[in-house]
Structures are given as structure tokens and as C-alpha cells.
Design a protein around this motif. Structure first.
Motif, mmCIF file in Angstrom:
data_model
loop_
_atom_site.group_PDB
_atom_site.id
_atom_site.type_symbol
_atom_site.label_atom_id
_atom_site.label_comp_id
_atom_site.label_asym_id
_atom_site.label_seq_id
_atom_site.Cartn_x
_atom_site.Cartn_y
_atom_site.Cartn_z
ATOM 1 N N GLU A 1 -10.247 -9.031 -12.570
ATOM 2 C CA GLU A 1 -11.224 -8.114 -13.153
ATOM 3 C C GLU A 1 -11.982 -7.375 -12.060
ATOM 4 O O GLU A 1 -12.381 -7.958 -11.044
ATOM 5 C CB GLU A 1 -12.203 -8.890 -14.038
ATOM 6 N N ALA A 2 -12.186 -6.080 -12.267
ATOM 7 C CA ALA A 2 -12.891 -5.256 -11.297
ATOM 8 C C ALA A 2 -14.281 -5.814 -11.007
ATOM 9 O O ALA A 2 -14.961 -6.308 -11.908
ATOM 10 C CB ALA A 2 -13.008 -3.820 -11.819
ATOM 11 N N HIS A 3 -14.684 -5.757 -9.757
ATOM 12 C CA HIS A 3 -15.993 -6.204 -9.265
ATOM 13 C C HIS A 3 -16.145 -7.727 -9.277
ATOM 14 O O HIS A 3 -17.190 -8.245 -8.905
ATOM 15 C CB HIS A 3 -17.139 -5.574 -10.071
ATOM 16 N N LYS A 4 -15.122 -8.453 -9.736
ATOM 17 C CA LYS A 4 -15.180 -9.911 -9.730
ATOM 18 C C LYS A 4 -14.036 -10.545 -8.937
ATOM 19 O O LYS A 4 -14.146 -11.679 -8.510
ATOM 20 C CB LYS A 4 -15.166 -10.450 -11.165
ATOM 21 N N THR A 5 -12.968 -9.794 -8.761
ATOM 22 C CA THR A 5 -11.793 -10.351 -8.101
ATOM 23 C C THR A 5 -12.038 -10.601 -6.616
ATOM 24 O O THR A 5 -12.832 -9.898 -5.971
ATOM 25 C CB THR A 5 -10.579 -9.417 -8.270
ATOM 26 N N ALA A 6 -11.353 -11.603 -6.078
ATOM 27 C CA ALA A 6 -11.385 -11.882 -4.639
ATOM 28 C C ALA A 6 -10.150 -11.307 -3.946
ATOM 29 O O ALA A 6 -9.912 -11.591 -2.779
ATOM 30 C CB ALA A 6 -11.467 -13.383 -4.403
ATOM 31 N N HIS A 7 -9.372 -10.509 -4.667
ATOM 32 C CA HIS A 7 -8.197 -9.857 -4.098
ATOM 33 C C HIS A 7 -8.563 -8.474 -3.551
ATOM 34 O O HIS A 7 -9.461 -7.798 -4.071
ATOM 35 C CB HIS A 7 -7.112 -9.664 -5.167
ATOM 36 N N ILE A 8 -7.846 -8.066 -2.520
ATOM 37 C CA ILE A 8 -7.889 -6.690 -2.031
ATOM 38 C C ILE A 8 -6.444 -6.240 -1.876
ATOM 39 O O ILE A 8 -5.623 -6.951 -1.275
ATOM 40 C CB ILE A 8 -8.606 -6.578 -0.675
ATOM 41 N N TRP A 9 -6.117 -5.071 -2.419
ATOM 42 C CA TRP A 9 -4.767 -4.539 -2.279
ATOM 43 C C TRP A 9 -4.782 -3.369 -1.313
ATOM 44 O O TRP A 9 -5.560 -2.420 -1.473
ATOM 45 C CB TRP A 9 -4.218 -4.101 -3.633
ATOM 46 N N GLU A 10 -3.893 -3.452 -0.332
ATOM 47 C CA GLU A 10 -3.823 -2.440 0.716
ATOM 48 C C GLU A 10 -2.390 -1.915 0.836
ATOM 49 O O GLU A 10 -1.434 -2.692 0.862
ATOM 50 C CB GLU A 10 -4.246 -3.054 2.052
ATOM 51 N N ALA A 11 -2.257 -0.598 0.918
ATOM 52 C CA ALA A 11 -0.952 0.022 1.169
ATOM 53 C C ALA A 11 -0.902 0.466 2.627
ATOM 54 O O ALA A 11 -1.922 0.852 3.212
ATOM 55 C CB ALA A 11 -0.761 1.224 0.248
ATOM 56 N N PHE A 12 0.282 0.391 3.201
ATOM 57 C CA PHE A 12 0.412 0.825 4.590
ATOM 58 C C PHE A 12 1.730 1.551 4.797
ATOM 59 O O PHE A 12 2.711 1.339 4.082
ATOM 60 C CB PHE A 12 0.298 -0.358 5.568
ATOM 61 N N VAL A 13 1.722 2.429 5.806
ATOM 62 C CA VAL A 13 2.920 3.166 6.178
ATOM 63 C C VAL A 13 2.877 3.334 7.693
ATOM 64 O O VAL A 13 1.806 3.492 8.287
ATOM 65 C CB VAL A 13 2.979 4.541 5.471
ATOM 66 N N GLY A 14 4.042 3.260 8.328
ATOM 67 C CA GLY A 14 4.059 3.376 9.775
ATOM 68 C C GLY A 14 5.404 3.814 10.301
ATOM 69 O O GLY A 14 6.410 3.862 9.574
ATOM 70 N N TYR A 15 5.411 4.132 11.592
ATOM 71 C CA TYR A 15 6.661 4.498 12.249
ATOM 72 C C TYR A 15 6.650 3.944 13.667
ATOM 73 O O TYR A 15 5.642 4.050 14.383
ATOM 74 C CB TYR A 15 6.863 6.011 12.297
ATOM 75 N N ASP A 16 7.784 3.334 14.042
ATOM 76 C CA ASP A 16 7.929 2.744 15.366
ATOM 77 C C ASP A 16 8.873 3.616 16.187
ATOM 78 O O ASP A 16 10.063 3.730 15.873
ATOM 79 C CB ASP A 16 8.468 1.315 15.240
ATOM 80 N N PHE A 17 8.336 4.231 17.244
ATOM 81 C CA PHE A 17 9.135 5.081 18.117
ATOM 82 C C PHE A 17 9.784 4.290 19.252
ATOM 83 O O PHE A 17 10.491 4.853 20.070
ATOM 84 C CB PHE A 17 8.261 6.184 18.716
ATOM 85 N N GLY A 18 9.516 2.990 19.301
ATOM 86 C CA GLY A 18 10.023 2.157 20.377
ATOM 87 C C GLY A 18 8.976 1.954 21.448
ATOM 88 O O GLY A 18 8.473 0.842 21.657
ATOM 89 N N PHE A 19 8.580 3.024 22.120
ATOM 90 C CA PHE A 19 7.549 2.946 23.152
ATOM 91 C C PHE A 19 6.144 2.978 22.555
ATOM 92 O O PHE A 19 5.165 2.628 23.213
ATOM 93 C CB PHE A 19 7.704 4.106 24.148
ATOM 94 N N LEU A 20 6.057 3.398 21.280
ATOM 95 C CA LEU A 20 4.770 3.511 20.599
ATOM 96 C C LEU A 20 4.986 3.404 19.096
ATOM 97 O O LEU A 20 5.944 3.968 18.561
ATOM 98 C CB LEU A 20 4.106 4.855 20.923
ATOM 99 N N SER A 21 4.097 2.678 18.410
ATOM 100 C CA SER A 21 4.134 2.633 16.949
ATOM 101 C C SER A 21 2.788 3.074 16.391
ATOM 102 O O SER A 21 1.732 2.853 17.013
ATOM 103 C CB SER A 21 4.468 1.218 16.454
ATOM 104 N N ALA A 22 2.824 3.717 15.226
ATOM 105 C CA ALA A 22 1.612 4.204 14.568
ATOM 106 C C ALA A 22 1.621 3.743 13.120
ATOM 107 O O ALA A 22 2.662 3.812 12.449
ATOM 108 C CB ALA A 22 1.536 5.731 14.634
ATOM 109 N N SER A 23 0.466 3.270 12.628
ATOM 110 C CA SER A 23 0.370 2.759 11.252
ATOM 111 C C SER A 23 -0.944 3.190 10.617
ATOM 112 O O SER A 23 -1.984 3.233 11.281
ATOM 113 C CB SER A 23 0.470 1.230 11.233
ATOM 114 N N TRP A 24 -0.867 3.463 9.311
ATOM 115 C CA TRP A 24 -2.050 3.815 8.520
ATOM 116 C C TRP A 24 -2.167 2.826 7.370
ATOM 117 O O TRP A 24 -1.189 2.542 6.678
ATOM 118 C CB TRP A 24 -1.926 5.236 7.976
ATOM 119 N N TYR A 25 -3.387 2.304 7.135
ATOM 120 C CA TYR A 25 -3.651 1.316 6.092
ATOM 121 C C TYR A 25 -4.802 1.809 5.216
ATOM 122 O O TYR A 25 -5.819 2.288 5.722
ATOM 123 C CB TYR A 25 -4.061 -0.027 6.711
ATOM 124 N N THR A 26 -4.643 1.671 3.883
ATOM 125 C CA THR A 26 -5.708 2.070 2.955
ATOM 126 C C THR A 26 -5.824 1.061 1.821
ATOM 127 O O THR A 26 -4.827 0.724 1.173
ATOM 128 C CB THR A 26 -5.433 3.462 2.356
#
Length: 235
Positions: free
Chosen positions: A112-137
Motif C-alpha cells: 500500500e502506498a505510503h505504508k510499504t517498505a519496498h522501493i522499486w528502481e529502474a536502471f539502464v546502462g552501457y558498458d564501453f569496456g574502459f568506461l560504464s555509465a548507468s542511470w537509476y530512478t
């Protein structure tokens, strides 16, 4: 009460990437023992053990992760589930973070909203090998709020650069929060995580070694810094 999470999302993404070339289901069982529980530039607990259990098949992975305090009974217990998919350097996924109090009074199946102890997060990223970048929301659950008191959809962006130096495997990390949210304790754009981590395998026998790691983390936003030592146990 604000809730925070350290998670091994980089490990999950790597597991998903390596699973692409495999024609059978593979399992991961491991546990980190850490001197401090640090996540995205924030200290969330004292000495703890962080078990991981995962399965992966052709780029798709499902991972369970937890944190349990060993030295401080007031440390929040945590149980997280992540599903992710990786192809090439690209990876995407969703994590369900769940937190309990020290007496385990929080109900897992309370959504239930405002009562739950869960948080849901989506993420997307790309690994170039020498560098990786990720976004989380965060997109649902017990998220933080912004300056107006509304759901912040708390977000975090991170860059990681691996390299090898002086017989150790290293990783340099820079992370930032783009806008205000009390989930990360920011009032606007802020750099919250600047860290360097070194890992080295310590040989125990001819067939068994233990990865030892040390990490220095600074949080320019909170003006705090941490030194973490840990090791990983795995078959």
C-alpha cells in the motif's frame, strides 16, 4: 523514515553480460563481509554480511541480495530482488528493495502506498569496456520527496572506470544526483559519490583464493568520507 540501499548492481550487470555467451543456466552464490555498509556515497550501516544468490541464462539474470548487520543490532536488514537483461554492452533492469526494522515487524507483502517498505528502481546502462555509465530512478514505493513535498522520483547517475595497477584490479567511480530529493539528502544537483576501489586475490591453497578489497569513498555533498575493507566468499 528514509531508506537507502547498497546493491551490487554492477555485479548484476556483469553477470547478465557474461551469461549471454552461455547455453545453460548458471548460478552465483557468494557473500561479502564489509567493515562498513556504504552505498552511493552514504553510510548505511556498520560491519555486515551481504549475501548474493543469482541465476543467469543468455543475458537474463535474477539476483537476490541482502544485508545483515553483525556489529550493530540497530542496522536495517535488507532483502532485494533484481531482474536484468544484458546484450552487448547494454543492460537494463528493475530492483525491488525491501527493508525491515531490527525486530522484523515490517510486512513483506505490504504494498500500500505510503505504508510499504519496498522501493522499486529502474536502471539502464552501457558498458564501453574502459568506461560504464548507468542511470537509476525510483518509480514506486517508499521513495523520497522533493522541495515541494511531492514524490521525487529520486535518480542517480554513475560512471565507473576499471583499470589495473600494482597487481590489483581497480575501479574509479563518480556518482551524482541530478535534482532535489531527501532520499539522497540533496537540495538540488549534487555530486554524492567519488570513490576508488582496489581488489586483490589472496591465495589460500592451490585451488582456493579470497578476493580482498579496500575502498575510499568521499561524498562532496555531505562532506563525509569513508574507508571500507572487505572480502568475498564464494565457491
Amino acid at each position: 523514515m528514509k531508506k537507502y540501499k547498497f546493491t551490487a548492481l554492477a555485479l548484476i550487470a556483469m553477470m547478465g553480460t557474461s551469461a549471454m555467451a552461455q547455453e545453460k543456466v548458471e548460478a552465483t552464490i557468494s557473500a561479502d563481509v564489509v567493515s562498513n555498509y556504504i552505498w552511493r556515497g552514504q553510510k548505511l550501516g556498520e560491519v555486515g554480511i551481504q549475501p548474493t544468490l543469482g541465476v543467469a541464462y543468455k543475458g537474463l539474470s535474477l539476483t537476490a541480495w541482502g544485508n545483515y548487520g553483525l556489529s550493530n543490532p540497530d542496522d536495517t536488514k535488507e532483502f532485494d530482488l533484481t531482474i536484468s537483461y544484458a546484450t552487448g554492452g547494454f543492460n537494463v533492469g528493475i530492483t525491488d528493495y525491501f527493508f525491515t526494522d531490527k525486530e522484523d515487524q515490517v510486512k513483506y507483502f505490504m504494498y500500500e502506498a505510503h505504508k510499504t517498505a519496498h522501493i522499486w528502481e529502474a536502471f539502464v546502462g552501457y558498458d564501453f569496456g574502459f568506461l560504464s555509465a548507468s542511470w537509476y530512478t525510483n518509480f514506486a514505493g517508499n521513495d523520497g520527496i522533493n522541495k515541494s513535498g511531492d514524490r521525487a522520483y529520486s535518480s542517480y547517475f554513475e560512471l565507473n572506470a576499471p583499470f589495473q595497477f600494482a597487481t590489483c584490479q581497480w575501479k574509479a567511480t563518480a556518482g551524482l544526483v541530478p535534482y532535489a530529493t531527501d532520499f539522497y539528502g540533496t537540495t538540488g544537483f549534487a555530486v554524492t559519490n567519488v570513490s576508488v576501489r582496489a581488489t586483490k586475490d589472496i591465495k589460500v591453497t592451490d585451488t582456493f583464493s579470497i578476493p580482498i578489497f579496500g575502498q575510499v569513498t568521499a561524498n562532496p555533498c555531505s562532506q563525509k568520507a569513508y574507508l571500507v575493507l572487505g572480502f568475498t566468499l564464494q565457491p
